[in-house]
Design an enzyme around this catalytic site. Structure first.
Site, PDB file in Angstrom:
ATOM      1  N   ASN A  35       0.849  -1.198   0.000  1.00 36.85           N
ATOM      2  CA  ASN A  35       0.000   0.000   0.000  1.00 36.85           C
ATOM      3  C   ASN A  35       0.882   1.245   0.000  1.00 36.85           C
ATOM      4  OD1 ASN A  35      -2.347   1.504   0.074  1.00 36.85           O
ATOM      5  ND2 ASN A  35      -2.545   1.415   2.302  1.00 36.85           N
ATOM      6  N   GLY A  82       0.390  -2.125   9.498  1.00 39.22           N
ATOM      7  CA  GLY A  82      -0.992  -2.599   9.558  1.00 39.22           C
ATOM      8  C   GLY A  82      -1.814  -2.189   8.353  1.00 39.22           C
ATOM      9  N   SER A 124      -5.470   3.231  17.420  1.00 42.16           N
ATOM     10  CA  SER A 124      -6.449   4.132  16.814  1.00 42.16           C
ATOM     11  C   SER A 124      -7.560   4.449  17.811  1.00 42.16           C
ATOM     12  CB  SER A 124      -7.049   3.416  15.605  1.00 42.16           C
ATOM     13  OG  SER A 124      -8.240   4.031  15.210  1.00 42.16           O
ATOM     14  N   TYR A 149     -10.966  -4.262  11.236  1.00 40.89           N
ATOM     15  CA  TYR A 149      -9.794  -3.394  11.366  1.00 40.89           C
ATOM     16  C   TYR A 149      -9.657  -2.902  12.811  1.00 40.89           C
ATOM     17  CZ  TYR A 149      -7.613   1.169  11.713  1.00 40.89           C
ATOM     18  OH  TYR A 149      -6.888   2.238  12.161  1.00 40.89           O
ATOM     19  N   LYS A 153      -6.805  -3.725  16.115  1.00 42.37           N
ATOM     20  CA  LYS A 153      -6.102  -2.746  16.973  1.00 42.37           C
ATOM     21  C   LYS A 153      -6.336  -3.095  18.445  1.00 42.37           C
ATOM     22  CE  LYS A 153      -4.457  -0.150  13.680  1.00 42.37           C
ATOM     23  NZ  LYS A 153      -3.027  -0.161  13.393  1.00 42.37           N
ATOM     24  N   SER A 216     -20.225  12.894  -0.851  1.00 39.32           N
ATOM     25  CA  SER A 216     -21.431  12.471  -0.132  1.00 39.32           C
ATOM     26  C   SER A 216     -21.193  12.738   1.341  1.00 39.32           C
ATOM     27  CB  SER A 216     -21.698  10.973  -0.333  1.00 39.32           C
ATOM     28  OG  SER A 216     -21.999  10.714  -1.675  1.00 39.32           O
ATOM     29  N   VAL A 217     -22.011  13.566   1.932  1.00 40.06           N
ATOM     30  CA  VAL A 217     -21.913  13.814   3.379  1.00 40.06           C
ATOM     31  C   VAL A 217     -22.812  12.778   4.050  1.00 40.06           C
ATOM     32  CG1 VAL A 217     -22.360  15.469   5.234  1.00 40.06           C
ATOM     33  CG2 VAL A 217     -21.451  16.271   3.038  1.00 40.06           C
ATOM     34  N   PHE A 218     -22.176  11.894   4.812  1.00 42.32           N
ATOM     35  CA  PHE A 218     -22.913  10.746   5.349  1.00 42.32           C
ATOM     36  C   PHE A 218     -23.762  11.125   6.566  1.00 42.32           C
ATOM     37  CE2 PHE A 218     -19.063   8.218   3.633  1.00 42.32           C
ATOM     38  CZ  PHE A 218     -19.645   8.083   2.391  1.00 42.32           C
ATOM     39  N   ARG A 293     -23.464   6.551   7.180  1.00 43.14           N
ATOM     40  CA  ARG A 293     -22.657   5.383   6.832  1.00 43.14           C
ATOM     41  C   ARG A 293     -22.718   4.400   8.012  1.00 43.14           C
ATOM     42  NH1 ARG A 293     -16.366   6.445   5.478  1.00 43.14           N
ATOM     43  NH2 ARG A 293     -16.376   7.090   7.658  1.00 43.14           N
TER      44      ARG A 293
HETATM   45  N1  UFG Z   1     -17.463  11.272   5.719  1.00 42.62           N
HETATM   46  C1  UFG Z   1     -18.370  11.750   4.806  1.00 42.62           C
HETATM   47  N2  UFG Z   1     -18.177  11.464   3.502  1.00 42.62           N
HETATM   48  C2  UFG Z   1     -17.103  10.739   3.056  1.00 42.62           C
HETATM   49  C3  UFG Z   1     -16.177  10.254   3.997  1.00 42.62           C
HETATM   50  C4  UFG Z   1     -16.397  10.531   5.331  1.00 42.62           C
HETATM   51  O1  UFG Z   1     -19.348  12.413   5.174  1.00 42.62           O
HETATM   52  O2  UFG Z   1     -16.995  10.508   1.834  1.00 42.62           O
HETATM   53  C5  UFG Z   1     -17.647  11.603   7.142  1.00 42.62           C
HETATM   54  C6  UFG Z   1     -17.863  10.400   8.045  1.00 42.62           C
HETATM   55  O3  UFG Z   1     -19.226  10.060   8.109  1.00 42.62           O
HETATM   56  C7  UFG Z   1     -17.297  10.923   9.375  1.00 42.62           C
HETATM   57  C8  UFG Z   1     -16.177  11.864   8.939  1.00 42.62           C
HETATM   58  O4  UFG Z   1     -16.462  12.223   7.598  1.00 42.62           O
HETATM   59  O5  UFG Z   1     -18.258  11.665  10.061  1.00 42.62           O
HETATM   60  C9  UFG Z   1     -14.803  11.240   8.998  1.00 42.62           C
HETATM   61  O6  UFG Z   1     -14.807  10.009   8.274  1.00 42.62           O
HETATM   62  P1  UFG Z   1     -13.462   9.244   7.900  1.00 42.62           P
HETATM   63  O7  UFG Z   1     -13.828   8.047   7.092  1.00 42.62           O
HETATM   64  O8  UFG Z   1     -12.469  10.193   7.306  1.00 42.62           O
HETATM   65  O9  UFG Z   1     -12.872   8.834   9.319  1.00 42.62           O
HETATM   66  P2  UFG Z   1     -13.500   7.928  10.472  1.00 42.62           P
HETATM   67  O10 UFG Z   1     -13.602   8.829  11.673  1.00 42.62           O
HETATM   68  O11 UFG Z   1     -14.696   7.216  10.056  1.00 42.62           O
HETATM   69  O12 UFG Z   1     -12.371   6.833  10.640  1.00 42.62           O
HETATM   70  C10 UFG Z   1     -11.067   7.199  10.950  1.00 42.62           C
HETATM   71  C11 UFG Z   1     -10.072   6.211  10.344  1.00 42.62           C
HETATM   72  C12 UFG Z   1     -10.149   4.902  11.015  1.00 42.62           C
HETATM   73  C13 UFG Z   1     -10.112   5.046  12.485  1.00 42.62           C
HETATM   74  C14 UFG Z   1     -11.143   6.019  12.989  1.00 42.62           C
HETATM   75  C15 UFG Z   1     -10.971   6.263  14.445  1.00 42.62           C
HETATM   76  O13 UFG Z   1     -10.312   6.027   8.981  1.00 42.62           O
HETATM   77  O14 UFG Z   1      -8.998   4.183  10.629  1.00 42.62           O
HETATM   78  O15 UFG Z   1     -10.953   7.258  12.318  1.00 42.62           O
HETATM   79  O16 UFG Z   1     -12.010   6.986  14.960  1.00 42.62           O
HETATM   80  F1  UFG Z   1     -10.346   3.856  13.059  1.00 42.62           F
END
Ligand code: UFG
Length: 336
Positions: A35, A82, A124, A149, A153, A216-218, A293
């Site tokens: 990666n 990882g 994490s 994942y 951890k 896309s805002v989830f 999501r």
């Molecule tokens: N989000 C969107 N649209 C997208 C992507 C994300 O709205 O296309 C939102 C998510 O719903 C969330 C925020 O943006 O509210 C952050 O999302 P990320 O996917 O960037 O990050 P996460 O907080 O979901 O996850 C990250 C890491 C994981 C880790 C986690 C720890 O990707 O590896 O933080 O809290 F485990």
């Protein structure tokens, strides 16, 4: 005396390699480029003006890993090897448990064999599951992870606790990352997600540069100020400096198992990020509100006090730096 960095060509590994070299440390990088890319190694050399040893191999290959310990005086290990994609881990749980958990076991067993007992682990905020109290301290309850994942951890943290309980001459530091974003200011190293990015910032920059039509805002019905998810975004360079501080602590004090949150302590929503990105770079980010999501939580940010008090570490870069550097990296990589 060298520091071994499995996964040192990856996103956080490469930035930490830079900070370690800048701090005058000797490093040995191990990576199989599953990666990451070989170009990163030259970029690290270019940024720092320093050289280091590199081995191309899968860190789970015990025989080859042992050879590295034979050939070098490895004093400590920071494990960046990882797998980290949440969605992929749901589809490929065995691969995730094998690479992350079995890989950590191979690494720790090899370290023990060669009398190397100083270990920093990339954990994490995901280990906190759905946090009961915000901001999250290191004492907050862990567990309730929602994907393989995150569970890897959690398992590795438990393995490290048991290992330390069995032999307290180990020096172990668990770093719980919040949401790493940004890139080195040179634009030479940064995040290179494979395929469609899962994380917010890599997606935002790719909407800004026209790769994707819109973000896309989830969900906008969370219990947060604007209804969108709130996270603790931390610049990857600040995060990397946290590893240098953690290593200094182990070098100085040793013999302990320490756990630190690495975050800024500030929560920003998805829409805060979209607006900050526009303000910092002048680039529009078109978005639409979609369904939540699965597995996402409303709010997650750190109480980083312990790292400040015990490591003397605080995040120094702000949201503008995070946006500008993320954008600079993608612009620079397009020019290459
Ligand atoms: N989000 C969107 N649209 C997208 C992507 C994300 O709205 O296309 C939102 C998510 O719903 C969330 C925020 O943006 O509210 C952050 O999302 P990320 O996917 O960037 O990050 P996460 O907080 O979901 O996850 C990250 C890491 C994981 C880790 C986690 C720890 O990707 O590896 O933080 O809290 F485990």
């Amino acid at each position: 005396m060298a520091i071994l960095l499995p996964g040192g060509a990856g996103y956080i590994g490469s930035h930490t390699a830079v900070e370690l070299l800048k701090a005058g440390k000797e490093i040995v990088i191990v990576d199989d480029f599953s990666n990451s890319s070989p170009k990163v190694l030259d970029a690290i050399r270019k940024i720092t003006g320093k050289d280091f040893k590199f081995y191309e191999l899968d860190y789970k290959n015990k025989e080859k890993l042992e050879k590295i310990f034979e050939e070098n005086e490895i004093d400590s290990v920071i494990n960046f090897a990882g797998f980290k994609a949440v969605g992929e881990s749901v589809k490929k749980p065995l691969e995730y448990y094998e690479n992350n958990v079995s890989g950590a076991l191979v690494l720790l067993d090899t370290m023990r064999k060669y009398g190397c007992k100083k270990f920093i682990f990339s954990s994490s905020a995901t280990v906190y599951g759905t946090p009961e109290v915000i901001p999250i301290t290191e004492e907050s309850k862990t567990g309730g992870t929602t994907n393989p994942y995150g569970t890897t951890k959690l398992f590795i943290e438990k393995i490290l606790e048991d290992l330390y309980a069995s032999d307290n001459t180990w020096d172990i530091c668990i770093l719980r990352y919040f949401n790493p974003v940004g890139a080195h200011e040179s634009g030479l190293i940064g995040e290179e997600p494979q395929g469609i990015p899962n994380n917010l910032m890599p997606y935002i920059v790719r909407v800004a540069n026209g790769t994707f039509k819109e973000l896309s805002v989830f969900g906008n019905d969370y219990d947060t100020p604007d209804g969108t998810g709130v996270r603790d975004y931390i610049h990857v360079v600040d995060l990397s400096k946290g590893h240098v501080k953690a290593l200094e602590k182990l070098d100085k004090e040793g013999n302990g198992l320490y756990i630190y949150n690495l975050g800024t302590g500030i929560g920003y929503s998805v829409l805060d990020m979209v607006n900050a990105f526009k303000k910092s770079t002048g680039k529009e980010v078109a978005y639409k509100i979609t369904e939540r999501r699965p597995g996402d939580i409303a709010t997650c940010y750190a109480d980083p006090t312990k790292a400040k008090v015990e490591l003397g570490w605080v995040a120094e870069k702000n949201l503008e730096d995070m946006c500008k550097d993320s954008w600079n990296y993608i612009e620079m990589s397009q020019k290459k």
